[in-house]
Design a protein around this motif. Structure first.
Motif, short mmCIF file in Angstrom:
data_model
loop_
_atom_site.label_atom_id
_atom_site.label_comp_id
_atom_site.label_asym_id
_atom_site.label_seq_id
_atom_site.Cartn_x
_atom_site.Cartn_y
_atom_site.Cartn_z
N ASP A 24 29.99 -33.09 -5.84
CA ASP A 24 30.59 -32.81 -7.15
C ASP A 24 31.96 -33.46 -7.24
O ASP A 24 32.33 -34.30 -6.41
CB ASP A 24 30.63 -31.29 -7.41
CG ASP A 24 31.50 -30.55 -6.42
OD1 ASP A 24 32.16 -31.20 -5.58
OD2 ASP A 24 31.53 -29.31 -6.47
N GLY A 57 26.52 -33.86 -9.31
CA GLY A 57 27.04 -33.87 -10.67
C GLY A 57 27.22 -35.29 -11.18
O GLY A 57 26.98 -36.26 -10.44
N SER A 58 27.67 -35.40 -12.42
CA SER A 58 27.76 -36.74 -13.00
C SER A 58 28.85 -37.58 -12.33
O SER A 58 28.77 -38.80 -12.32
CB SER A 58 27.99 -36.67 -14.51
OG SER A 58 29.32 -36.34 -14.81
N ASP B 58 29.09 -27.15 -14.78
CA ASP B 58 29.87 -27.97 -13.84
C ASP B 58 30.57 -29.11 -14.59
O ASP B 58 31.75 -29.39 -14.37
CB ASP B 58 28.95 -28.53 -12.76
CG ASP B 58 29.71 -29.32 -11.71
OD1 ASP B 58 30.50 -28.70 -10.98
OD2 ASP B 58 29.52 -30.55 -11.62
N GLU B 59 29.83 -29.76 -15.50
CA GLU B 59 30.41 -30.87 -16.26
C GLU B 59 31.54 -30.38 -17.17
O GLU B 59 32.58 -31.03 -17.29
CB GLU B 59 29.34 -31.57 -17.11
CG GLU B 59 28.20 -32.21 -16.32
CD GLU B 59 28.66 -33.29 -15.36
OE1 GLU B 59 29.71 -33.91 -15.60
OE2 GLU B 59 27.97 -33.49 -14.34
N SER B 62 34.51 -29.50 -14.98
CA SER B 62 35.07 -30.76 -14.45
C SER B 62 35.88 -31.48 -15.52
O SER B 62 36.94 -32.05 -15.23
CB SER B 62 33.96 -31.67 -13.93
OG SER B 62 33.27 -31.06 -12.87
N ASN B 63 35.38 -31.45 -16.75
CA ASN B 63 36.12 -32.08 -17.86
C ASN B 63 37.47 -31.41 -18.07
O ASN B 63 38.47 -32.09 -18.33
CB ASN B 63 35.30 -32.00 -19.16
CG ASN B 63 34.35 -33.17 -19.30
OD1 ASN B 63 34.46 -34.17 -18.61
ND2 ASN B 63 33.40 -33.03 -20.21
N GLY B 128 29.73 -36.78 -18.79
CA GLY B 128 29.81 -35.32 -18.81
C GLY B 128 29.42 -34.69 -20.14
O GLY B 128 28.55 -33.82 -20.18
#
Lengths: 116, 160
Positions: A24, A57-58, B58-59, B62-63, B128
């Motif tokens: 991640d 994740g991305s 998660d995205e 994370s952003n 994302g």
């Protein structure tokens, strides 16, 4: 939740990189460091063994396609091996498997490098 | 702000609700993913849908860490960055509210390039928001000086 771990093993011209835990935003810089180090040694044929990966994740996927692009510019590639079903379904759905090759077993991944 | 990332994650859980407060650091992401996935599973989402919810959360988090709490943004420097999540079910929906007090960013007005295009061009990032929109049924964003920024993600249980 396993800690993210990376183990490297050279097999001839192919570099095996075993990943375990979650890839991640927190952990992917460590993979970047490892792959950058391999590229600096002109090692562009890389198989990432994902059998023990829990999550990607991305940030991790983006890094992988970036590295695959860089490797292909040097007649190499970054190929994925033994991606767990749960992760494979997600990356297929998102379309990442159109640009990243995924193999169920080592022999197939090695053969793909042999024929490239 | 030194050491904020090692502060403990505070989490209250019941069978249908989670209230979570975590340091605004990427070390918090694994715990957040696991906690939300656990609740999504408990309330009846199948495994494939749980994986999508986990990734969308998660995205989104994370952003926040990458953009709202970016060091070059004028976010409120008198507070340590943190992520607050409220996750609950209501009327056949799983609702995930992610709150931060960083720089404002209106997710709903930003149109990222299509996911397929970025992947085809082998872009290194920027996926994302497209992933969040693909995997969740509703995405809403609100921002105010007092409450900070809140991203509300909704997943319908009946579709799963």
């Amino acid at each position: 939740m396993k800690d993210f771990r990376i183990e490297r093993e050279a097999r001839g011209a192919i570099q095996f990189v075993r990943l375990s835990g979650s890839l991640d935003m927190y952990s992917f810089p460590r993979l970047e460091t490892q792959l950058n180090a391999l590229f600096q040694q002109a090692q562009y044929r890389i198989i990432l063994d994902c059998a023990d990966l829990d999550y990607i994740g991305s940030a991790g996927l983006g890094a992988l396609i970036g590295f695959a692009k860089q490797a292909r510019e040097h007649q190499g590639d970054v190929k994925l091996l033994r991606v767990p079903e749960r992760i494979l379904k997600i990356i297929e759905l998102l379309g990442f498997t159109k640009v990243l090759q995924v193999f169920p077993d080592e022999a197939a991944a090695l053969a793909a490098f042999g024929s490239s | 702000m030194s050491g904020f990332e090692s502060q403990p994650i505070r989490c209250k859980k019941s069978t249908r609700r989670i209230s979570l407060q975590a340091p605004g650091h990427s070390k918090s992401l694994a715990f957040i993913r696991a906690t939300v996935a656990d609740l999504a599973c408990q309330v009846g989402f199948p495994e494939d849908e749980v994986a999508k919810i986990e990734m969308a959360v998660d995205e989104a988090c994370s952003n926040v860490l990458e953009h709202a709490y970016a060091p070059d943004k004028p976010w409120y420097s008198h507070r340590d960055p943190e992520l607050r999540l409220e996750v609950f079910t209501e009327g056949g929906q799983l609702i995930i509210e992610i709150q931060d007090h960083g720089a404002q960013f209106d997710f709903t007005k930003y149109q990222p390039p299509p996911l397929e295009e970025g992947i085809r061009k082998l872009q290194r990032g920027g996926f994302g928001l497209a992933i969040i929109r693909k995997f969740m049924d509703e995405v809403q964003y609100t921002s105010s000086a007092s409450a900070g920024n809140t991203l509300r993600l909704v997943k319908y249980l009946k579709n799963s």
